[in-house]
Design a protein around this motif. Structure first.
Motif, PDB file in Angstrom:
ATOM      1  N   ASP A 468       0.850  -1.191   0.000  1.00  0.00           N
ATOM      2  CA  ASP A 468       0.000   0.000   0.000  1.00  0.00           C
ATOM      3  C   ASP A 468       0.887   1.243   0.000  1.00  0.00           C
ATOM      4  O   ASP A 468       2.092   1.192   0.292  1.00  0.00           O
ATOM      5  N   GLU A 469       0.319   2.366  -0.315  1.00  0.00           N
ATOM      6  CA  GLU A 469       1.101   3.587  -0.513  1.00  0.00           C
ATOM      7  C   GLU A 469       1.833   4.040   0.750  1.00  0.00           C
ATOM      8  O   GLU A 469       3.013   4.419   0.674  1.00  0.00           O
ATOM      9  N   PRO A 470       1.209   4.032   1.956  1.00  0.00           N
ATOM     10  CA  PRO A 470       1.966   4.425   3.152  1.00  0.00           C
ATOM     11  C   PRO A 470       3.182   3.537   3.413  1.00  0.00           C
ATOM     12  O   PRO A 470       4.230   4.023   3.825  1.00  0.00           O
ATOM     13  N   ALA A 471       3.057   2.232   3.151  1.00  0.00           N
ATOM     14  CA  ALA A 471       4.201   1.336   3.342  1.00  0.00           C
ATOM     15  C   ALA A 471       5.325   1.677   2.374  1.00  0.00           C
ATOM     16  O   ALA A 471       6.506   1.675   2.742  1.00  0.00           O
ATOM     17  N   VAL A 515      10.565  -7.847   2.110  1.00  0.00           N
ATOM     18  CA  VAL A 515      10.155  -6.454   1.954  1.00  0.00           C
ATOM     19  C   VAL A 515       8.867  -6.176   2.727  1.00  0.00           C
ATOM     20  O   VAL A 515       8.716  -5.122   3.369  1.00  0.00           O
ATOM     21  N   ASN A 516       7.939  -7.115   2.702  1.00  0.00           N
ATOM     22  CA  ASN A 516       6.698  -6.936   3.455  1.00  0.00           C
ATOM     23  C   ASN A 516       6.972  -6.835   4.959  1.00  0.00           C
ATOM     24  O   ASN A 516       6.392  -5.994   5.646  1.00  0.00           O
ATOM     25  N   ASP A 517       7.847  -7.698   5.471  1.00  0.00           N
ATOM     26  CA  ASP A 517       8.148  -7.662   6.900  1.00  0.00           C
ATOM     27  C   ASP A 517       8.887  -6.386   7.281  1.00  0.00           C
ATOM     28  O   ASP A 517       8.651  -5.815   8.362  1.00  0.00           O
ATOM     29  N   LEU A 518       9.779  -5.913   6.432  1.00  0.00           N
ATOM     30  CA  LEU A 518      10.471  -4.658   6.716  1.00  0.00           C
ATOM     31  C   LEU A 518       9.485  -3.498   6.765  1.00  0.00           C
ATOM     32  O   LEU A 518       9.580  -2.609   7.626  1.00  0.00           O
ATOM     33  N   ALA A 519       8.526  -3.495   5.862  1.00  0.00           N
ATOM     34  CA  ALA A 519       7.511  -2.440   5.869  1.00  0.00           C
ATOM     35  C   ALA A 519       6.684  -2.489   7.152  1.00  0.00           C
ATOM     36  O   ALA A 519       6.364  -1.448   7.743  1.00  0.00           O
ATOM     37  N   ASP A 520       6.348  -3.690   7.595  1.00  0.00           N
ATOM     38  CA  ASP A 520       5.584  -3.824   8.845  1.00  0.00           C
ATOM     39  C   ASP A 520       6.395  -3.349  10.043  1.00  0.00           C
ATOM     40  O   ASP A 520       5.864  -2.686  10.950  1.00  0.00           O
ATOM     41  N   ASP A 521       7.682  -3.684  10.079  1.00  0.00           N
ATOM     42  CA  ASP A 521       8.528  -3.246  11.190  1.00  0.00           C
ATOM     43  C   ASP A 521       8.634  -1.729  11.246  1.00  0.00           C
ATOM     44  O   ASP A 521       8.569  -1.116  12.318  1.00  0.00           O
ATOM     45  N   LEU A 522       8.806  -1.107  10.095  1.00  0.00           N
ATOM     46  CA  LEU A 522       8.897   0.353  10.060  1.00  0.00           C
ATOM     47  C   LEU A 522       7.593   0.990  10.516  1.00  0.00           C
ATOM     48  O   LEU A 522       7.595   2.023  11.191  1.00  0.00           O
ATOM     49  N   VAL A 538      15.992  -3.917  11.439  1.00  0.00           N
ATOM     50  CA  VAL A 538      16.173  -4.304  10.034  1.00  0.00           C
ATOM     51  C   VAL A 538      17.075  -5.520   9.946  1.00  0.00           C
ATOM     52  O   VAL A 538      16.790  -6.484   9.222  1.00  0.00           O
ATOM     53  N   ALA A 539      18.196  -5.492  10.688  1.00  0.00           N
ATOM     54  CA  ALA A 539      19.126  -6.620  10.653  1.00  0.00           C
ATOM     55  C   ALA A 539      18.458  -7.899  11.156  1.00  0.00           C
ATOM     56  O   ALA A 539      18.645  -8.977  10.586  1.00  0.00           O
ATOM     57  N   ALA A 540      17.663  -7.788  12.217  1.00  0.00           N
ATOM     58  CA  ALA A 540      16.993  -8.972  12.760  1.00  0.00           C
ATOM     59  C   ALA A 540      15.986  -9.539  11.769  1.00  0.00           C
ATOM     60  O   ALA A 540      15.859 -10.761  11.614  1.00  0.00           O
ATOM     61  N   THR A 541      15.250  -8.661  11.106  1.00  0.00           N
ATOM     62  CA  THR A 541      14.274  -9.132  10.111  1.00  0.00           C
ATOM     63  C   THR A 541      14.970  -9.820   8.951  1.00  0.00           C
ATOM     64  O   THR A 541      14.529 -10.879   8.473  1.00  0.00           O
ATOM     65  N   MET A 542      16.072  -9.248   8.489  1.00  0.00           N
ATOM     66  CA  MET A 542      16.812  -9.874   7.393  1.00  0.00           C
ATOM     67  C   MET A 542      17.390 -11.219   7.829  1.00  0.00           C
ATOM     68  O   MET A 542      17.386 -12.188   7.055  1.00  0.00           O
ATOM     69  N   ALA A 543      17.891 -11.282   9.057  1.00  0.00           N
ATOM     70  CA  ALA A 543      18.460 -12.536   9.543  1.00  0.00           C
ATOM     71  C   ALA A 543      17.413 -13.636   9.591  1.00  0.00           C
ATOM     72  O   ALA A 543      17.690 -14.795   9.274  1.00  0.00           O
ATOM     73  N   CYS A 544      16.189 -13.276   9.969  1.00  0.00           N
ATOM     74  CA  CYS A 544      15.118 -14.275  10.030  1.00  0.00           C
ATOM     75  C   CYS A 544      14.844 -14.854   8.648  1.00  0.00           C
ATOM     76  O   CYS A 544      14.618 -16.050   8.496  1.00  0.00           O
TER      77      CYS A 544
END
Length: 597
Positions: A468-471, A515-522, A538-544
């Motif tokens: 979505d646009e805000p993400a 990318v979806n999880d990074l958007a949710d974290d932000l 960000v690092a933790a999400t990428m590691a997962c």
């Protein structure tokens, strides 16, 4: 309305409202006075959670008859020999506790110093009832009864006896933890609830007052910087609690509940605990009195530091350094509930020697000439045929390494395509392959960030991720930060992002999910966290996303490589969410399961 001077009894009640909120507040003041009197043994007795009675006895220096009378006057104290209040080194110093308590309760004070007779003084809600000689050993005994009995507006706001008792127990526990050189005992309604001996080691005293299991699941903190010393114990991240009640913080021997210190502890465990879990710590800060202001709260539970950044940095770095030195350690105990879930196989009523699958000599009857296939044997005993197990092991092409050579042992197989089974010198090790690899990938990303950055791997065909646009707006605002992690993004219209490269160490992962999880974290944490904390997320999400998934079959070589990297990687004993990455069943635990012990 004209201004008037308040009468003395009303002034004392107002002061009592600041100092004495509940029975635990009165108990705290009395025990602190005993500590300041150089007591070596302090005994506390409570009745009905402290609502009906509080008694504190000590073997301290005691008070003379004249000092006792003066102690019941406001702002009279022996703890400030001069006007340098900023250099105070005692727990109490305002001289308000005794008169404030005596103004809202019935108080009896008995005391005797060395070389003098004992004396008693009884005060009921501010009025002197009696005084006279008392037979008492050296020291002081104070009894407080009927707290707030004549102040019903305050009495009705007190909690149940059980809640008030819990608060009193917490007060005594914290003061006892601060002074391992003093013996403490606590009785509630005739039942002994707490008892510790004098001259214990600090680590032993902390474990005795929290949980004995902490003795095997902690790291030692010892750091000195610019004249300030930080010592204590910190629980392993996998040894945590659902509430923050097991965080004990002390400044110059004074128990405090300071937001700066609590925030620093939380920051130290930030990437090692889930947000709803809390570490178990007991930290002791010792610094020159002039570097801390203890006179900022009526109950002296909050302090103000001259150099708050130094204190926060010491706590964060001290805890992290100690946990780094702990390496791959996890909670060392076997979970009793988990061991209890194991059940013994029901004993067959048929003696083993008479089973059809054995011959008379006790050797197996499954021979090629007697049993051409396994089905015929299974037909004789239907219960012998079971579904294939969800486990696997490989035939060793080379001699397996010795388990004694490695702390986490050597891999022997894989269960449910999720858990690695390893044999160590002192037991059996089970490793959650996804949780362990997730931590290893995170530490690799961090090392790369501290160096030249995370290398990226360009995609052969850029991938479009629809959001979505805000993400998309949030991701676009962080494109520069994400590129440092090897993730190259571009805006692709109002509701999509174009991924051109991903971190090379993540391999061929799920780009859409990342990318979806990074958007949710932000969306969840962007505005609330600092830049460093955002980068950690960000690092933790990428590691997962870059770690070995549950359900993936690993070779024995891959399993052993994972175990060896865990042994040399800091904090590998827990995943990024605070869960343990490995557990161990010691030889004694295994023997108990089989009834050998």
């Amino acid at each position: 309305m004209s201004i008037r001077r308040l009468p003395e009894h009303l002034v004392n009640r107002i002061a009592a409202g600041e100092v004495v909120e509940r029975p635990a507040s009165a108990l705290k003041e009395l025990v602190e006075n005993a500590i300041d009197a150089s007591a070596r043994r302090i005994a506390v007795r409570l009745s009905n959670g402290g609502l009906d009675g509080i008694e504190v006895s000590d073997d301290g220096c005691g008070m003379s008859r004249a000092d006792m009378a003066l102690a019941l006057e406001r702002h009279a104290t022996s703890k400030l020999p001069d006007d340098a209040i900023e250099m105070v080194s005692t727990l109490g110093f305002r001289g308000e506790a005794l008169p404030s308590i005596a103004s809202v309760a019935r108080m009896s004070i008995e005391s005797r110093p060395d070389g003098a007779e004992g004396w008693q003084r009884v005060v009921d809600n501010g009025a002197l009832l009696s005084e006279g000689p008392a037979a008492i050993p050296r020291g002081t005994r104070i009894k407080v009864e009927q707290l707030f009995a004549r102040v019903p507006a305050r009495r009705k706001f007190l909690r149940s006896a059980r809640s008030e008792y819990a608060a009193c127990l917490d007060v005594v526990r914290r003061l006892a933890m601060a002074r391992p050189d003093i013996a403490f005992s606590l009785e509630h309604d005739g039942r002994r609830a707490l008892g510790v001996q004098a001259d214990e080691g600090r680590e032993d005293r902390v474990a005795a007052l929290t949980d004995r299991a902490l003795a095997d699941n902690h790291v030692v903190i010892d750091l000195i910087r610019d004249g300030t010393a930080l010592t204590g114990v910190a629980g392993l991240p996998t040894y945590n609690r659902g509430v923050a009640d097991h965080q004990f913080l002390f400044v110059n021997g004074r128990p405090v509940r300071d937001r700066l210190l609590v925030g620093a502890v939380r920051a130290a465990y930030a990437d090692m605990l889930a947000r709803d879990r809390h570490p178990v710590v007991a930290l002791f800060l010792d610094m020159p009195p002039g570097e801390v202001d203890v006179n900022v709260h009526p109950a002296k539970t909050e302090v103000r530091f001259r150099e708050p950044a130094l204190i926060r940095g010491m706590i964060v770095s001290g805890i992290r350094r100690a946990l780094d030195d702990a390496g791959f350690r996890s909670v060392q105990r076997a979970d009793p509930a988990g061991l209890g879930a194991w059940r013994a196989e029901p004993v067959s009523p048929t003696p083993i020697g008479t089973m059809p699958i054995f011959d008379a000599a006790g050797q197996t009857a499954i021979l090629l000439d007697r049993a051409p296939n396994y089905q015929s044997v299974a037909d004789r005993r239907p219960s012998f045929l079971t579904p294939p197990p969800m486990a696997r092991a490989e035939t060793a092409e080379q001699a397996p390494p010795e388990a004694q050579s490695f702390p986490l042992g050597v891999a022997r197989g894989q269960v449910a395509k999720t858990y690695i089974v390893a044999e160590a010198e002192d037991g059996l090790v089970l490793v959650d392959q996804h949780a362990a690899h997730e931590r290893l990938v995170l530490e690799r990303i961090r090392r790369a960030m501290d160096g030249a950055g995370v290398p990226s791997q360009a995609l052969l065909l850029p991938e479009v991720v629809e959001l979505d646009e805000p993400a998309c707006d949030r991701l676009e605002a962080r494109i520069a930060e994400l590129s440092e992690f090897g993730l190259e993004l571009e805006r692709f219209g109002p509701a999509a992002m174009l991924v051109r490269a991903t971190p090379a160490m993540l391999g061929a992962g799920d780009v859409q999910g990342l990318v979806n999880d990074l958007a949710d974290d932000l969306a969840a944490y962007d505005s609330a966290l600092s830049l460093k904390e955002r980068l950690d997320h960000v690092a933790a999400t990428m590691a997962c996303h870059g770690s070995v998934r549950a359900g993936r079959v690993l070779s024995v070589t891959e399993m052993n490589a994972l175990l060896r990297e865990m042994e040399v990687t800091p904090r590998s004993g827990q995943c990024n969410h605070g869960r343990p990455t490995w557990v161990k069943l010691g030889h004694a635990d295994i023997e108990k399961l089989f009834g050998r012990k």
